[in-house]
Write a protein that holds these residues in place. Structure first.
Motif, PDB file in Angstrom:
ATOM      1  N   HIS A 157      36.553  35.254  34.878  1.00 52.03           N
ATOM      2  CA  HIS A 157      37.211  34.698  33.693  1.00 52.03           C
ATOM      3  C   HIS A 157      38.701  34.936  33.838  1.00 52.03           C
ATOM      4  N   LEU A 158      39.515  34.004  33.326  1.00 51.33           N
ATOM      5  CA  LEU A 158      40.960  34.048  33.486  1.00 51.33           C
ATOM      6  C   LEU A 158      41.629  33.623  32.194  1.00 51.33           C
ATOM      7  N   ASP A 159      42.677  34.360  31.793  1.00 49.10           N
ATOM      8  CA  ASP A 159      43.481  33.998  30.629  1.00 49.10           C
ATOM      9  C   ASP A 159      44.945  34.064  31.033  1.00 49.10           C
ATOM     10  N   ALA A 160      45.700  33.001  30.709  1.00 49.82           N
ATOM     11  CA  ALA A 160      47.107  32.963  31.104  1.00 49.82           C
ATOM     12  C   ALA A 160      47.928  32.228  30.055  1.00 49.82           C
ATOM     13  N   SER A 161      49.113  32.748  29.795  1.00 51.13           N
ATOM     14  CA  SER A 161      50.074  32.077  28.921  1.00 51.13           C
ATOM     15  C   SER A 161      51.462  32.547  29.311  1.00 51.13           C
ATOM     16  N   SER A 162      52.476  31.817  28.876  1.00 50.02           N
ATOM     17  CA  SER A 162      53.847  32.182  29.217  1.00 50.02           C
ATOM     18  C   SER A 162      54.296  33.434  28.482  1.00 50.02           C
ATOM     19  N   MET A 163      53.553  33.865  27.459  1.00 47.70           N
ATOM     20  CA  MET A 163      53.937  35.014  26.642  1.00 47.70           C
ATOM     21  C   MET A 163      53.374  36.331  27.174  1.00 47.70           C
ATOM     22  N   ASN A 164      52.324  36.279  27.996  1.00 45.81           N
ATOM     23  CA  ASN A 164      51.667  37.497  28.450  1.00 45.81           C
ATOM     24  C   ASN A 164      51.376  37.431  29.941  1.00 45.81           C
ATOM     25  N   GLN A 165      51.147  38.607  30.535  1.00 46.87           N
ATOM     26  CA  GLN A 165      50.717  38.666  31.921  1.00 46.87           C
ATOM     27  C   GLN A 165      49.341  38.027  32.048  1.00 46.87           C
ATOM     28  N   PRO A 166      49.067  37.291  33.132  1.00 47.34           N
ATOM     29  CA  PRO A 166      47.728  36.731  33.317  1.00 47.34           C
ATOM     30  C   PRO A 166      46.702  37.845  33.453  1.00 47.34           C
ATOM     31  N   ALA A 167      45.528  37.648  32.842  1.00 45.97           N
ATOM     32  CA  ALA A 167      44.445  38.623  32.905  1.00 45.97           C
ATOM     33  C   ALA A 167      43.256  37.983  33.604  1.00 45.97           C
ATOM     34  N   PHE A 168      42.684  38.723  34.546  1.00 43.84           N
ATOM     35  CA  PHE A 168      41.588  38.206  35.350  1.00 43.84           C
ATOM     36  C   PHE A 168      40.508  39.268  35.419  1.00 43.84           C
ATOM     37  N   GLY A 169      39.249  38.826  35.376  1.00 41.74           N
ATOM     38  CA  GLY A 169      38.142  39.762  35.502  1.00 41.74           C
ATOM     39  C   GLY A 169      36.901  39.055  35.983  1.00 41.74           C
ATOM     40  N   GLY A 170      35.900  39.855  36.330  1.00 40.74           N
ATOM     41  CA  GLY A 170      34.649  39.253  36.763  1.00 40.74           C
ATOM     42  C   GLY A 170      33.825  40.211  37.593  1.00 40.74           C
ATOM     43  N   HIS A 171      32.799  39.657  38.195  1.00 33.44           N
ATOM     44  CA  HIS A 171      31.885  40.422  39.038  1.00 33.44           C
ATOM     45  C   HIS A 171      31.853  39.772  40.414  1.00 33.44           C
ATOM     46  N   ILE A 172      31.978  40.593  41.462  1.00 34.16           N
ATOM     47  CA  ILE A 172      31.939  40.056  42.813  1.00 34.16           C
ATOM     48  C   ILE A 172      30.791  40.667  43.612  1.00 34.16           C
ATOM     49  N   SER A 173      30.332  39.901  44.580  1.00 25.99           N
ATOM     50  CA  SER A 173      29.292  40.360  45.493  1.00 25.99           C
ATOM     51  C   SER A 173      29.642  39.861  46.896  1.00 25.99           C
ATOM     52  N   VAL A 174      29.665  40.776  47.853  1.00 22.55           N
ATOM     53  CA  VAL A 174      29.957  40.418  49.243  1.00 22.55           C
ATOM     54  C   VAL A 174      28.733  40.740  50.086  1.00 22.55           C
ATOM     55  N   SER A 175      28.219  39.775  50.800  1.00 19.00           N
ATOM     56  CA  SER A 175      27.063  39.991  51.670  1.00 19.00           C
ATOM     57  C   SER A 175      27.491  39.956  53.134  1.00 19.00           C
ATOM     58  N   ASP A 176      26.720  40.655  53.977  1.00 18.61           N
ATOM     59  CA  ASP A 176      26.998  40.706  55.423  1.00 18.61           C
ATOM     60  C   ASP A 176      28.456  41.053  55.696  1.00 18.61           C
ATOM     61  N   CYS A 177      28.915  42.129  55.061  1.00 19.93           N
ATOM     62  CA  CYS A 177      30.311  42.524  55.162  1.00 19.93           C
ATOM     63  C   CYS A 177      30.505  43.559  56.280  1.00 19.93           C
ATOM     64  N   ASN A 178      31.576  43.410  57.028  1.00 21.91           N
ATOM     65  CA  ASN A 178      31.951  44.429  58.002  1.00 21.91           C
ATOM     66  C   ASN A 178      33.464  44.443  58.160  1.00 21.91           C
ATOM     67  N   PHE A 179      33.997  45.612  58.465  1.00 22.37           N
ATOM     68  CA  PHE A 179      35.439  45.737  58.650  1.00 22.37           C
ATOM     69  C   PHE A 179      35.751  47.015  59.413  1.00 22.37           C
ATOM     70  N   VAL A 180      36.938  47.052  59.981  1.00 19.92           N
ATOM     71  CA  VAL A 180      37.433  48.227  60.690  1.00 19.92           C
ATOM     72  C   VAL A 180      38.196  49.078  59.677  1.00 19.92           C
ATOM     73  N   PRO A 181      37.750  50.311  59.390  1.00 19.50           N
ATOM     74  CA  PRO A 181      38.445  51.136  58.395  1.00 19.50           C
ATOM     75  C   PRO A 181      39.845  51.508  58.875  1.00 19.50           C
ATOM     76  N   PRO A 182      40.825  51.504  57.967  1.00 16.72           N
ATOM     77  CA  PRO A 182      42.208  51.821  58.361  1.00 16.72           C
ATOM     78  C   PRO A 182      42.457  53.320  58.508  1.00 16.72           C
ATOM     79  N   PHE A 183      41.401  54.127  58.404  1.00 10.31           N
ATOM     80  CA  PHE A 183      41.518  55.565  58.558  1.00 10.31           C
ATOM     81  C   PHE A 183      40.246  56.076  59.228  1.00 10.31           C
ATOM     82  N   SER A 184      40.301  57.286  59.737  1.00  9.69           N
ATOM     83  CA  SER A 184      39.139  57.871  60.398  1.00  9.69           C
ATOM     84  C   SER A 184      38.039  58.135  59.385  1.00  9.69           C
ATOM     85  N   PHE A 185      36.860  57.551  59.627  1.00 10.48           N
ATOM     86  CA  PHE A 185      35.758  57.693  58.676  1.00 10.48           C
ATOM     87  C   PHE A 185      34.472  57.987  59.443  1.00 10.48           C
TER      88      PHE A 185
END
Length: 277
Positions: A157-185
């Motif tokens: 969901h998104l709300d935007a106007s010239s009078m206020n900062q845009p507000a964004f929210g929601g639920h996300i789901s990522v499947s089959d995700c992989n990445f190289v961590p930027p730190f030792s893990f």
């Protein structure tokens, strides 16, 4: 031919001619620039570029190559976007549109409303997305060292106007995700997860992450906290609490639950072990 049939054919001819003329004479450039300017009025820090605009049938606006950028950096783009008005609402102060688009090999759809308030409308939108390939998003591709990939779905969901900062929210789901961590893990060169889910709230500067849930072949875990965005993106600050539990079937089965704190910036992140249990 009866008089009634002649009248019907004549009306049909007039309507068809009007539609053809509207299609041929549609001021695409003027409308495209006006839409981009109105969006920028509501979200001053974001610039909108529309590659093409034409009328589609049934009556709708069809956009091509739409991109949203900030300080010269593309944040998100869409190959195609179709905006269809709910015609009855055009007579009232609140205009409602349905939208459907294609972006990064995935789909986005939903409903947009614009409440006319002076020269600048108040815009809100709700919708869903599916099949978006993370590795194709420009902001992700710039972080080449992370090599992040996966299929992104969810709702927003998104709300935007010239009078206020845009507000964004929601639920996300990522499947089959992989990445190289930027730190030792845990001495792992790459992290793999079957699914990652989280609830997000963004107020223009701060991204609040809650209910983050990680499920992978080696471990499960949770993540909660905040990301404070800066320009450039690499200077954004992290304040995340991360908890992981290695699975009994993994090579880390002898390790208890680990709690970490992620701080510093995207460019130079720091991961601190807080506790084990």
């Amino acid at each position: 031919m009866t008089g009634t049939r002649k009248k019907i054919l004549f009306i049909f001819y007039i309507l068809l001619t009007g539609l053809v003329l509207l299609y041929l004479l549609f001021p695409a450039d003027a409308v495209r620039n006006d839409i981009a300017n109105r969006i920028q009025q509501n979200v001053p820090n974001v610039q909108v570029t529309i590659g093409s605009l034409r009328l589609a049938f049934p009556p709708a606006l069809s956009f091509g190559d739409v991109s949203f950028s900030s300080d010269g950096t593309i944040l998100f783009s869409m190959d195609r976007l179709k905006l269809t008005p709910r015609w009855r609402t055009l007579l009232f102060s609140t205009k409602i549109f349905s939208f459907k688009g294609v972006a990064y090999h995935g789909m986005i759809s939903g409903t947009l409303s614009a409440v006319m308030s002076g020269d600048s409308p108040v815009i809100s939108a709700t919708g869903s997305f599916s099949g978006i390939q993370l590795e194709q998003i420009p902001a992700v591709r710039k972080q080449t060292s992370s090599a992040l990939s996966g299929s992104l779905s969810g709702n927003f969901h998104l709300d935007a106007s010239s009078m206020n900062q845009p507000a964004f929210g929601g639920h996300i789901s990522v499947s089959d995700c992989n990445f190289v961590p930027p730190f030792s893990f845990l001495d792992m060169k790459r992290l793999d997860f079957d699914s990652i889910e989280a609830d997000l709230d963004f107020d223009g500067d701060n991204l609040d992450i809650q209910g983050g849930n990680l499920v992978g072949p080696e471990m499960t875990g949770t993540v909660n906290g905040n990301i404070y965005f800066e320009t450039p993106l690499s200077r954004s600050e992290l304040d995340l609490d991360i908890s992981v539990t290695p699975l009994q079937s993994s090579k880390f089965s002898g390790i208890n639950v680990l709690t970490f704190k992620a701080t510093e910036t995207f460019e130079n992140p720091k991961l601190t072990l807080v506790s084990t249990r």
